[in-house]
Design a protein around this motif. Structure first.
Motif, PDB file in Angstrom:
ATOM      1  N   MET A  80       0.806  -1.244   0.059  1.00 35.32           N
ATOM      2  CA  MET A  80       0.038   0.008  -0.011  1.00 35.32           C
ATOM      3  C   MET A  80       0.889   1.358   0.039  1.00 35.32           C
ATOM      4  N   TYR A  81       0.587   2.102  -0.820  1.00 36.81           N
ATOM      5  CA  TYR A  81       1.411   3.357  -1.199  1.00 36.81           C
ATOM      6  C   TYR A  81       0.477   4.685  -0.645  1.00 36.81           C
ATOM      7  N   GLU A  82       1.151   5.543  -0.355  1.00 35.81           N
ATOM      8  CA  GLU A  82       0.284   6.898  -0.387  1.00 35.81           C
ATOM      9  C   GLU A  82       0.001   7.536  -1.648  1.00 35.81           C
ATOM     10  N   LEU A  83       1.152   7.452  -2.397  1.00 38.57           N
ATOM     11  CA  LEU A  83       0.939   8.088  -3.633  1.00 38.57           C
ATOM     12  C   LEU A  83       1.541   7.019  -4.906  1.00 38.57           C
ATOM     13  N   ILE A  84       0.938   6.740  -5.900  1.00 40.32           N
ATOM     14  CA  ILE A  84       1.504   6.211  -7.179  1.00 40.32           C
ATOM     15  C   ILE A  84       1.644   7.166  -8.420  1.00 40.32           C
ATOM     16  N   ILE A  85       2.746   7.362  -8.866  1.00 40.20           N
ATOM     17  CA  ILE A  85       2.763   8.161 -10.001  1.00 40.20           C
ATOM     18  C   ILE A  85       3.201   7.404 -11.335  1.00 40.20           C
ATOM     19  N   ILE A  86       2.382   7.641 -12.173  1.00 41.52           N
ATOM     20  CA  ILE A  86       2.139   6.865 -13.619  1.00 41.52           C
ATOM     21  C   ILE A  86       2.979   7.762 -14.569  1.00 41.52           C
ATOM     22  N   GLY A  87       4.324   7.419 -14.963  1.00 37.90           N
ATOM     23  CA  GLY A  87       4.818   8.300 -15.901  1.00 37.90           C
ATOM     24  C   GLY A  87       5.841   8.944 -15.370  1.00 37.90           C
ATOM     25  N   ALA A  88       7.122   9.104 -16.125  1.00 35.97           N
ATOM     26  CA  ALA A  88       8.083   9.886 -15.702  1.00 35.97           C
ATOM     27  C   ALA A  88       8.846  10.714 -16.702  1.00 35.97           C
ATOM     28  N   GLY A  89       7.814  11.493 -17.550  1.00 36.33           N
ATOM     29  CA  GLY A  89       8.447  12.703 -18.142  1.00 36.33           C
ATOM     30  C   GLY A  89       8.297  13.935 -17.222  1.00 36.33           C
ATOM     31  N   PRO A  90       8.398  15.021 -17.814  1.00 35.62           N
ATOM     32  CA  PRO A  90       8.228  16.221 -17.193  1.00 35.62           C
ATOM     33  C   PRO A  90       7.448  16.309 -15.901  1.00 35.62           C
ATOM     34  N   ALA A  91       6.392  15.893 -16.412  1.00 38.42           N
ATOM     35  CA  ALA A  91       5.162  16.159 -15.149  1.00 38.42           C
ATOM     36  C   ALA A  91       5.586  14.982 -14.155  1.00 38.42           C
ATOM     37  N   GLY A  92       5.551  13.794 -14.457  1.00 38.75           N
ATOM     38  CA  GLY A  92       5.924  12.830 -13.534  1.00 38.75           C
ATOM     39  C   GLY A  92       7.265  12.882 -12.826  1.00 38.75           C
ATOM     40  N   ILE A  93       8.179  13.268 -13.372  1.00 37.15           N
ATOM     41  CA  ILE A  93       9.574  13.525 -12.605  1.00 37.15           C
ATOM     42  C   ILE A  93       9.206  14.710 -11.634  1.00 37.15           C
ATOM     43  N   THR A  94       8.596  15.694 -12.016  1.00 36.20           N
ATOM     44  CA  THR A  94       8.517  16.922 -11.133  1.00 36.20           C
ATOM     45  C   THR A  94       7.512  16.568  -9.824  1.00 36.20           C
ATOM     46  N   ALA A  95       6.694  15.924 -10.269  1.00 35.23           N
ATOM     47  CA  ALA A  95       5.693  15.247  -9.025  1.00 35.23           C
ATOM     48  C   ALA A  95       6.538  14.389  -8.133  1.00 35.23           C
ATOM     49  N   SER A  96       7.341  13.500  -8.772  1.00 32.97           N
ATOM     50  CA  SER A  96       8.190  12.727  -7.688  1.00 32.97           C
ATOM     51  C   SER A  96       9.275  13.373  -6.893  1.00 32.97           C
ATOM     52  N   VAL A  97       9.766  14.576  -7.524  1.00 33.10           N
ATOM     53  CA  VAL A  97      10.755  15.358  -6.725  1.00 33.10           C
ATOM     54  C   VAL A  97       9.900  15.886  -5.589  1.00 33.10           C
ATOM     55  N   TYR A  98       8.875  16.538  -5.887  1.00 35.69           N
ATOM     56  CA  TYR A  98       7.977  17.054  -4.789  1.00 35.69           C
ATOM     57  C   TYR A  98       7.516  15.740  -3.946  1.00 35.69           C
ATOM     58  N   ALA A  99       7.167  14.763  -4.259  1.00 35.93           N
ATOM     59  CA  ALA A  99       6.826  13.884  -3.286  1.00 35.93           C
ATOM     60  C   ALA A  99       7.898  13.170  -2.470  1.00 35.93           C
ATOM     61  N   ALA A 100       8.964  13.215  -2.999  1.00 34.07           N
ATOM     62  CA  ALA A 100      10.265  12.725  -2.485  1.00 34.07           C
ATOM     63  C   ALA A 100      10.309  13.769  -1.199  1.00 34.07           C
ATOM     64  N   ARG A 101      10.402  15.092  -1.532  1.00 35.72           N
ATOM     65  CA  ARG A 101      10.465  16.128  -0.560  1.00 35.72           C
ATOM     66  C   ARG A 101       9.775  15.982   0.555  1.00 35.72           C
ATOM     67  N   LYS A 102       8.554  15.686   0.186  1.00 32.13           N
ATOM     68  CA  LYS A 102       7.292  15.764   1.345  1.00 32.13           C
ATOM     69  C   LYS A 102       7.284  14.262   1.888  1.00 32.13           C
ATOM     70  N   LYS A 103       8.327  13.566   1.685  1.00 28.35           N
ATOM     71  CA  LYS A 103       8.580  12.182   2.267  1.00 28.35           C
ATOM     72  C   LYS A 103       7.232  11.347   2.255  1.00 28.35           C
ATOM     73  N   LEU A 104       6.711  11.374   1.223  1.00 26.76           N
ATOM     74  CA  LEU A 104       5.242  10.509   0.986  1.00 26.76           C
ATOM     75  C   LEU A 104       6.140   9.023   0.541  1.00 26.76           C
ATOM     76  N   GLU A 105       5.334   7.825   0.933  1.00 25.74           N
ATOM     77  CA  GLU A 105       5.385   6.875   0.675  1.00 25.74           C
ATOM     78  C   GLU A 105       4.906   6.491  -0.664  1.00 25.74           C
ATOM     79  N   PHE A 106       5.966   6.458  -1.773  1.00 26.41           N
ATOM     80  CA  PHE A 106       5.224   6.301  -3.086  1.00 26.41           C
ATOM     81  C   PHE A 106       6.200   5.579  -4.199  1.00 26.41           C
ATOM     82  N   LEU A 107       5.639   5.425  -5.186  1.00 30.16           N
ATOM     83  CA  LEU A 107       6.242   4.560  -6.298  1.00 30.16           C
ATOM     84  C   LEU A 107       5.931   5.224  -7.815  1.00 30.16           C
ATOM     85  N   VAL A 108       6.870   5.129  -8.417  1.00 25.81           N
ATOM     86  CA  VAL A 108       6.690   5.559  -9.828  1.00 25.81           C
ATOM     87  C   VAL A 108       6.568   4.384 -10.892  1.00 25.81           C
TER      88      VAL A 108
END
Lengths: 302, 78
Positions: A1-29
């Motif tokens: 179980m994740y708090e967030l899953i991001i689908i895609g790693a283009g500019p939008a997905g990557i930026t969302a990932s950077v923000y999610a990492a800095r918010k220390k969310l438990e997430f997966l791309v």
């Protein structure tokens, strides 16, 4: 179980990932590739902070950025279904099944196909959707670029110094891409623009030998001898897997200014959405917004 | 015993760059053949793979078209 899953790693997905990492969310791309369409661009001159950067270089920078945060990335994995069930979002891919409290769909767009006879048979046999990748293989050859927008102009500009001759086959009355790119391109003697022409078939034996084009005004058909076909006729959203999510007539996912879709917990960002203008810098901003909205949603759910 | 690995690539192709990064990360030594600089390499690649898309990997005779991580891994026994 994740708090967030991001689908895609283009500019939008990557930026969302950077923000999610800095918010220390438990997430997966989960993504097919890293960099998305940005990785395929030739020259990028409108991404803030870089007066000039190539697509592959920018994609590499994006990747370094998420690697720095140790983001968990399932690369080479394609999502086939996303839907909400019992307050959670379920994500199915060809490789697995995941559950998350929120999801950000940032799956971008893919090349639109010509849908003419010969297109499938000659894919990678002279016909390509990626000038950046395959352009150098057409050194000294005569080629056709199909399209009239910015991606067709970008592809042509990548080819001017490689190919012997470029026919820009445009279905409209005139080119619609940025004037600055048009001017740049038309300064080259080996470029010939063919307006009002529709491709009707791709022909050849083992490899592409020619294309058949039809003048949409006169109806006259002719055969153009070329060895390369670069298809740049626009893009379609990778949104088919988001079955319950509301979309517009083009298949783009409808989002509000908080990147919320019609389904709680499902957010979307970048080119896959109906946000006006598809640009790297816009997709990045949208990815950041989507992550912050998901973060707010998560804090209200606790 | 390390396997012979060749990669046919162009300098601009993102998937070529990624494939080479992947090989490096896994400490695989490989021969990089730039098809944009050398038409002989381009012809060799087309003959081996029957197509013109890059990258093409030749791992001990096994031809892999594109950056297909799973196939590359299995061909290398990773």
């Amino acid at each position: 179980m994740y708090e967030l899953i991001i689908i895609g790693a283009g500019p939008a997905g990557i930026t969302a990932s950077v923000y999610a990492a800095r918010k220390k969310l438990e997430f997966l791309v989960i993504t097919k590739d890293i960099g998305g369409q940005a990785a395929l661009s030739g020259e990028i001159e409108n991404y803030t902070g870089y007066q000039f950067i190539s697509g592959p270089e920018l994609a590499k920078k994006f990747e370094e950025h998420i690697r720095k945060y140790g983001v968990e990335v399932r690369e080479g994995e394609e999502v086939i279904r996303v839907s909400r069930r019992d307050n959670l979002v379920e994500i199915f891919s060809y490789k697995g099944e995941y559950k998350a409290k929120t999801v950000i769909i940032a799956s971008g767009k893919r090349s639109r196909e010509l849908k003419v006879p010969g297109e499938k048979e000659f894919k990678n046999r002279g016909l390509t959707y990626c000038a950046t990748c395959d352009g150098p293989l057409f050194a000294g050859k005569e080629v056709a670029v199909i399209g009239g927008g910015n991606s067709a102009l970008d592809a042509s500009l990548q080819l001017v110094r490689i190919a012997k001759k470029i026919y820009l086959v445009n279905i409209a009355q005139e080119l619609i891409g940025d004037k600055i790119m048009q001017e740049k391109l038309l300064g080259y003697k080996n470029v010939e623009v063919l307006n009002n022409k529709k491709v009707t078939a791709v022909l050849g034996d083992k490899m592409v030998k020619s294309i058949s084009i039809k003048d949409i005004v006169s109806g006259k058909e002719e055969v153009l001898d070329i060895e390369g076909v670069f298809v740049e006729i626009g893009l379609i959203p990778n949104s088919e897997f988001a079955v319950d999510v509301e979309k517009n007539q083009f298949g783009e996912i409808k989002v509000n200014c908080h990147n919320e879709t019609n389904i709680p917990g499902i957010f979307a960002a970048g080119d896959v959405t109906d946000v006006p203008e598809k640009q790297i810098v816009i997709a990045c901003g949208e990815g950041a917004k989507a992550c912050l909205s998901a973060f707010t949603y998560l804090s209200t759910q606790k | 015993m390390s396997k012979s690995v060749k990669i046919y690539s162009t300098p601009t192709c993102p998937f070529c760059i990624r494939a080479k990064q992947f090989l490096k990360e896994n400490k695989i030594t490989f021969e990089d053949l730039d098809v944009s600089q050398n038409p002989e390499y381009a012809e060799e690649m087309i003959r081996k793979s029957g197509q013109m898309g890059v990258p093409v990997l030749d791992i001990e005779g096994e031809i892999i078209v594109g950056f297909d991580k799973e196939r590359i891994k299995s061909a290398l026994g990773l």
